[in-house]
Design a protein around this motif. Structure first.
Motif, PDB file in Angstrom:
ATOM      1  N   UNK A 114       0.793  -1.220   0.000  1.00 41.69           N
ATOM      2  CA  UNK A 114       0.000   0.000   0.000  1.00 41.69           C
ATOM      3  C   UNK A 114       0.827   1.272   0.000  1.00 41.69           C
ATOM      4  N   UNK A 115       2.153   1.136   0.043  1.00 43.10           N
ATOM      5  CA  UNK A 115       2.992   2.332   0.003  1.00 43.10           C
ATOM      6  C   UNK A 115       2.795   3.078  -1.314  1.00 43.10           C
ATOM      7  N   UNK A 116       2.789   2.341  -2.399  1.00 38.12           N
ATOM      8  CA  UNK A 116       2.631   2.905  -3.732  1.00 38.12           C
ATOM      9  C   UNK A 116       1.232   2.575  -4.238  1.00 38.12           C
ATOM     10  N   UNK A 117       0.571   3.576  -4.816  1.00 37.37           N
ATOM     11  CA  UNK A 117      -0.760   3.385  -5.391  1.00 37.37           C
ATOM     12  C   UNK A 117      -0.648   3.492  -6.903  1.00 37.37           C
ATOM     13  N   UNK A 118      -1.288   2.564  -7.616  1.00 33.23           N
ATOM     14  CA  UNK A 118      -1.230   2.563  -9.081  1.00 33.23           C
ATOM     15  C   UNK A 118      -2.629   2.430  -9.651  1.00 33.23           C
ATOM     16  N   UNK A 119      -2.895   3.162 -10.737  1.00 36.16           N
ATOM     17  CA  UNK A 119      -4.201   3.069 -11.401  1.00 36.16           C
ATOM     18  C   UNK A 119      -4.024   3.393 -12.872  1.00 36.16           C
ATOM     19  N   UNK A 120      -4.976   2.965 -13.684  1.00 39.25           N
ATOM     20  CA  UNK A 120      -4.878   3.169 -15.129  1.00 39.25           C
ATOM     21  C   UNK A 120      -5.437   4.516 -15.580  1.00 39.25           C
ATOM     22  N   UNK A 121      -6.030   5.269 -14.656  1.00 38.76           N
ATOM     23  CA  UNK A 121      -6.506   6.608 -14.989  1.00 38.76           C
ATOM     24  C   UNK A 121      -6.274   7.528 -13.803  1.00 38.76           C
ATOM     25  N   UNK A 122      -6.209   8.816 -14.066  1.00 39.33           N
ATOM     26  CA  UNK A 122      -6.024   9.793 -12.998  1.00 39.33           C
ATOM     27  C   UNK A 122      -7.215   9.768 -12.047  1.00 39.33           C
ATOM     28  N   UNK A 123      -8.416   9.602 -12.586  1.00 40.43           N
ATOM     29  CA  UNK A 123      -9.600   9.561 -11.734  1.00 40.43           C
ATOM     30  C   UNK A 123      -9.571   8.389 -10.773  1.00 40.43           C
ATOM     31  N   UNK A 124      -9.196   7.219 -11.280  1.00 38.66           N
ATOM     32  CA  UNK A 124      -9.136   6.038 -10.420  1.00 38.66           C
ATOM     33  C   UNK A 124      -8.026   6.195  -9.385  1.00 38.66           C
TER      34      UNK A 124
ATOM     35  N   UNK B 165      -8.292  11.354  -2.807  1.00 36.55           N
ATOM     36  CA  UNK B 165      -8.144  12.717  -3.318  1.00 36.55           C
ATOM     37  C   UNK B 165      -9.411  13.087  -4.084  1.00 36.55           C
ATOM     38  N   UNK B 166      -9.802  14.346  -4.053  1.00 40.97           N
ATOM     39  CA  UNK B 166     -10.952  14.804  -4.823  1.00 40.97           C
ATOM     40  C   UNK B 166     -10.737  14.470  -6.301  1.00 40.97           C
ATOM     41  N   UNK B 167     -11.641  13.678  -6.860  1.00 43.35           N
ATOM     42  CA  UNK B 167     -11.447  13.137  -8.210  1.00 43.35           C
ATOM     43  C   UNK B 167     -11.418  14.240  -9.261  1.00 43.35           C
ATOM     44  N   UNK B 168     -12.453  15.074  -9.273  1.00 40.48           N
ATOM     45  CA  UNK B 168     -12.506  16.119 -10.295  1.00 40.48           C
ATOM     46  C   UNK B 168     -11.388  17.130 -10.103  1.00 40.48           C
TER      47      UNK B 168
END
Length: 581
Positions: A426-436, A443-446
């Motif tokens: 959980x130290x590093x967070x990864x997602x395929x989009x900025x929103x995710x 964090x506030x998505x928009x």
């Protein structure tokens, strides 16, 4: 592995000078006093010596130093005074600033000439705030030269190891060419050869010594000072905590020290130097003094847990004044928390990654709040000031896949080191989009989507109109010189995207015992307490709680330790005005 040596029956109980603490300040005082013929004892409450210095980057801010002069860099002595006068404002203490700037170059020359401590210049490192009058672009930094730990003999096993989070498999990496080689290992044959040699030697060291002997940064500084102290006959006592100062005939004359054999009185005819590392782990003092720290635990201090205010409490016990009227009581640093597989928790200082092109820092609302390529103190101070009241003080560094694999992000190393363990923890967070990514981080998505989109519009042209990132020499030095047109700015657009949570932490504390230009501790009437000195973080910062440049902790620590040693030996010359306006 060698076992740290404990107190032996041969340890003397009478000396000329007793030093409490074994970091740069304490060892500088000890070596200086011993070289001038005094009998010196150093006591360290932990089982290893080195204090916070051994975990530091090791840089020292020393304007006018001999290495700069040998390189042809000669500046008017008034220039650093002008810079500090503008940076420190109402917290400018002319007497102590003069003492620091006059004796800093002498300190470097003394150690170069008479001890094992040799230096490497940091002539290319600019002062942090290039838009302040008097700021220099070169010639103010020095660092201890790398040291072969095998030369320490039995001292090696008594030396604190490099901070786990800033080493590679226990091997410290030096800022500059060494670090650049590790970051470019997959893109340069020369770098690959360098790294292979370093790693090969490290594996041999682990087999033979149980630790790295390729000492760099702060641990090299401590090793060289400790070796010098040993050669001069200084007694180094680990697992020896000073509990009470001895006062006789109106002067401090030693201390009661708790050792593995029980309590021991160490009488010091000339006096005592307090250099135990300040109070970064004194939770109650943190609660009272640090902003946004309601319980005292909302802070990730980087120094060892032993730096808990002992020296300051000892000084207060005999009338010393704990000075808190500084611009800041704490030397802020942005820090991320790491949960290691063995169950321990570590802290990583974000010094290198923030200035590289292709990363931004945002608050929970998704908005940027500072020039990320600026000083580590400035980043954290802005985070503390801008986080919504009542909410956790935190920020997130956000980047794309290209950035993480090229430069790394915090404790997550660049390619070819896998990020999978840090994703699982959980130290590093990864997602395929900025929103995710925003949703996973809370964090506030928009807000984050809008910030990244707006940043990218200008970043594609190498521009940052919001915070002017890359506009100063200090910014650019921390960036990537090979990236054009701006070494600090690139868009964030190649998924997957990554984030790491950053919290307020510190390299140490600024509030400390009030002292004069001779490092003597002062009472509430501003009179020196006979026989009592303070240096390093036990002394209220000569910078007045400001952070004008890297190395402003260790530069003054070494210098005022040197000054204390000279004064104890009766060798301190009155500083000149040095071109003071």
């Amino acid at each position: 592995m060698n076992t740290p040596r404990t107190t032996s029956p041969q340890i003397p109980v009478a000396c000329d000078v007793l030093v409490v603490g074994s970091g740069a300040a304490g060892l500088a005082a000890a070596v200086t006093a011993a070289w001038h013929g005094l009998r010196v004892v150093v006591v360290e409450k932990e089982a290893v010596f080195g204090g916070a210095t051994a975990w530091s980057g090791g840089w020292m801010w020393v304007p006018g130093n001999p290495l700069a002069k040998r390189a042809g860099i000669v500046e008017d002595p008034a220039q650093p005074r002008t810079y500090l006068r503008n940076e420190l404002g109402d917290h400018y203490d002319a007497n102590r600033v003069d003492a620091f700037l006059d004796h800093g170059p002498r300190m470097v020359e003394f150690f170069e000439t008479h001890t094992e401590l040799q230096f490497v210049d940091g002539n290319g490192i600019p002062d942090m705030h290039g838009d302040t009058e008097g700021a220099a672009t070169q010639g103010h930094q020095v660092i201890a030269a790398p040291y072969d730990g095998r030369a320490l003999g039995d001292l090696l096993g008594r030396l604190r190891k490099t901070l786990r989070e800033t080493s590679f498999a226990g091997m410290p990496i030096m800022a500059g060419a060494d670090l650049a080689a590790f970051l470019s290992v997959t893109r340069s044959a020369r770098s690959a050869v360098h790294v292979a040699r370093r790693l090969g030697r490290h594996l041999v060291d682990l087999a033979r010594h149980g630790r790295s002997t390729q000492l760099v940064n702060g641990v090299a500084l401590v090793a060289r000072l400790a070796r010098s102290a040993d050669q001069l006959g200084v007694t180094l006592m680990e697992s020896a905590a000073a509990k009470e100062l001895i006062v006789a005939e109106g002067a401090v004359k030693g201390a009661v020290v708790e050792t593995s054999r029980g309590r021991l009185e160490i009488r010091a005819s000339r006096g005592v130097v307090l250099a135990s590392g300040g109070f970064p782990h004194d939770v109650e003092r943190r609660r009272k003094l640090f902003p946004r720290t309601s319980t005292g635990h909302e802070h990730l201090a980087l120094p060892p847990a032993s730096c808990s205010g002992d020296g300051i409490s000892l000084g207060e016990s005999v009338g010393g004044v704990f000075a808190t009227d500084l611009a800041s009581p704490v030397a802020w640093a942005p820090v991320s928390k790491i949960h290691h597989a063995d169950g321990t928790v570590g802290h990583f200082p974000h010094i290198i990654d923030r200035a590289k092109p292709g990363v931004i820092g945002v608050l929970a609302n998704g908005q940027r709040f500072v020039n990320e390529a600026g000083g580590y103190y400035d980043y954290t101070a802005a985070m503390v000031a801008n986080a919504p009241q009542g909410a956790e003080v935190a920020s997130w560094l956000v980047c794309d896949h290209r950035f993480q694999r090229r430069y790394g992000l915090g404790y997550a190393k660049p390619f070819p080191i896998s990020v999978q363990p840090l994703l699982r923890s959980g130290y590093l967070v990864r997602a395929h989009s900025i929103g995710e990514l925003a949703r996973q981080c809370g964090i506030d998505v928009e807000g984050l989507k809008r910030t990244v989109a707006q940043f990218n519009v200008h970043a594609r042209q190498g521009q940052d109109p919001q915070f002017k990132r890359g506009s100063t020499a200090f910014n650019r030095k921390g960036g990537d010189a090979a990236h054009h047109p701006n070494p600090c700015v690139a868009p964030i657009e190649q998924g997957p995207f990554y984030a790491v949570k950053v919290l307020p932490g510190s390299f140490g504390t600024f509030a400390g015992l009030r002292t004069n230009e001779a490092a003597q501790v002062l009472d509430d009437a501003a009179a020196p307490i006979p026989g009592l000195y303070a240096a390093g973080a036990d002394m209220a910062s000569v910078m007045g709680g400001r952070y004008p440049s890297g190395g402003i902790n260790l530069g003054p620590a070494m210098t005022f330790g040197y000054i204390a040693g000279l004064h104890l030996a009766g060798q301190l010359c009155k500083p000149s005005t040095g071109g003071k306006p």
